[in-house]
Design a protein around this motif. Structure first.
Motif, PDB file in Angstrom:
ATOM      1  N   SER A 173      -6.247  -0.110  -3.410  1.00 18.80           N
ATOM      2  CA  SER A 173      -6.799  -1.311  -4.033  1.00 18.80           C
ATOM      3  C   SER A 173      -7.646  -0.961  -5.248  1.00 18.80           C
ATOM      4  O   SER A 173      -7.553  -1.607  -6.301  1.00 18.80           O
ATOM      5  N   HIS A 217      -7.726  -6.439   0.812  1.00 18.51           N
ATOM      6  CA  HIS A 217      -6.593  -5.693   1.365  1.00 18.51           C
ATOM      7  C   HIS A 217      -6.595  -5.829   2.880  1.00 18.51           C
ATOM      8  O   HIS A 217      -7.635  -5.993   3.516  1.00 18.51           O
ATOM      9  N   ILE A 250      -2.165  -5.442  -0.648  1.00 20.64           N
ATOM     10  CA  ILE A 250      -3.338  -5.523  -1.521  1.00 20.64           C
ATOM     11  C   ILE A 250      -3.221  -6.817  -2.326  1.00 20.64           C
ATOM     12  O   ILE A 250      -2.136  -7.153  -2.808  1.00 20.64           O
ATOM     13  N   VAL A 256       0.853  -1.185   0.000  1.00 16.34           N
ATOM     14  CA  VAL A 256       0.000   0.000   0.000  1.00 16.34           C
ATOM     15  C   VAL A 256       0.893   1.242   0.000  1.00 16.34           C
ATOM     16  O   VAL A 256       1.643   1.460   0.960  1.00 16.34           O
ATOM     17  N   ARG A 312      -5.787   2.050   2.130  1.00 20.27           N
ATOM     18  CA  ARG A 312      -6.007   0.711   1.593  1.00 20.27           C
ATOM     19  C   ARG A 312      -7.103   0.714   0.534  1.00 20.27           C
ATOM     20  O   ARG A 312      -6.973   0.071  -0.517  1.00 20.27           O
TER      21      ARG A 312
END
Length: 233
Positions: A55, A102, A107, A19, A51
């Motif tokens: 993602s 995640h 991720i 991340v 996150r």
């Protein structure tokens, strides 16, 4: 340039990525849909926002690479149970299936053609109420495995079981109600309905994490899983 090898219905492509810092993500927020941007803004925790943004941006980058379309033009919607899907993808990836997860600083995203797929990623951490959770969601055999394993191995085993179940339920698109009936099978194939079978595989994603991918099988043949990870994680 397209990732290599190309997508197919015989190979599940799975990517693991770290991340990035929030300051690297914020300039790209305009790529996301208004709904995604609003959801990110509603997240109170900066870590949760990082996150989520990372993602969704990474997913759009992958879909853009495979389709040749700008990331912002990709219409990602959700089923009634929250499973994301691409509305009206173009040929030749009209049958694309994907899923993402995640946790903490990682991720996980998986793509395949035609066959439903799910992934789950969990940062391994203490679970003080593991017995109550296991009684509610795990089979009797799984509860016994947890009860009899050494204390130092219990949390990793708990999340190994959890991610396998969660990946499968995300692939199917159902909720938590099916957890207890999805006992792990050593082959590792679950047969849920007469016409549907699933391969559920644990993934080696590094110390401190547990992860799994579940893929709808092609007859008796299990799909190949190609695992791509960023360097340094």
């Amino acid at each position: 340039m397209l990732p290599n090898p190309p997508l197919s219905d015989r190979v599940a492509q799975v990517w693991l990525r770290g991340v990035p810092p929030l300051e690297e993500l914020l300039p790209q927020v305009g790529i996301l849909s208004p709904e995604e941007q609003n959801k990110a803004e509603r997240l109170q925790s900066e870590a949760d926002r990082r996150r989520f943004l990372a993602s969704r941006l990474f997913l759009r980058m992958l879909l853009s690479q495979y389709s040749g379309l700008p990331p912002a033009s990709i219409r990602i919607e959700h089923s009634p149970r929250g499973k994301p899907y691409w509305r009206d993808p173009p040929q030749p990836i009209q049958s694309i299936q994907f899923n993402l997860s995640h946790s903490h600083e990682r991720i996980l995203i998986a793509l395949i053609l035609r066959h439903r797929i799910g992934v789950d990623l969990e940062w391994i951490r203490p679970v003080p109420r593991w017995q109550a959770i296991a009684q509610r969601y795990f089979s009797a055999a799984e509860q016994a495995d947890l009860a009899h394993c050494p204390d130092c191995e219990r949390d990793p085993l708990f999340f190994q079981i959890w991610t396998q179940k969660e990946a499968l339920l995300k692939a199917i698109g159902t909720g938590l109600a099916g957890y207890k009936t999805l006992a792990r099978d050593p082959d590792p194939v679950f047969t849920l309905q007469e016409e549907h079978a699933w391969a559920t595989l644990s993934l080696e994603v590094g110390a401190g994490y547990a992860a799994a991918v579940a893929v709808e099988t092609i007859g008796a043949e299990q799909p190949v899983v190609l695992f791509h990870r960023d360097q340094g994680i």
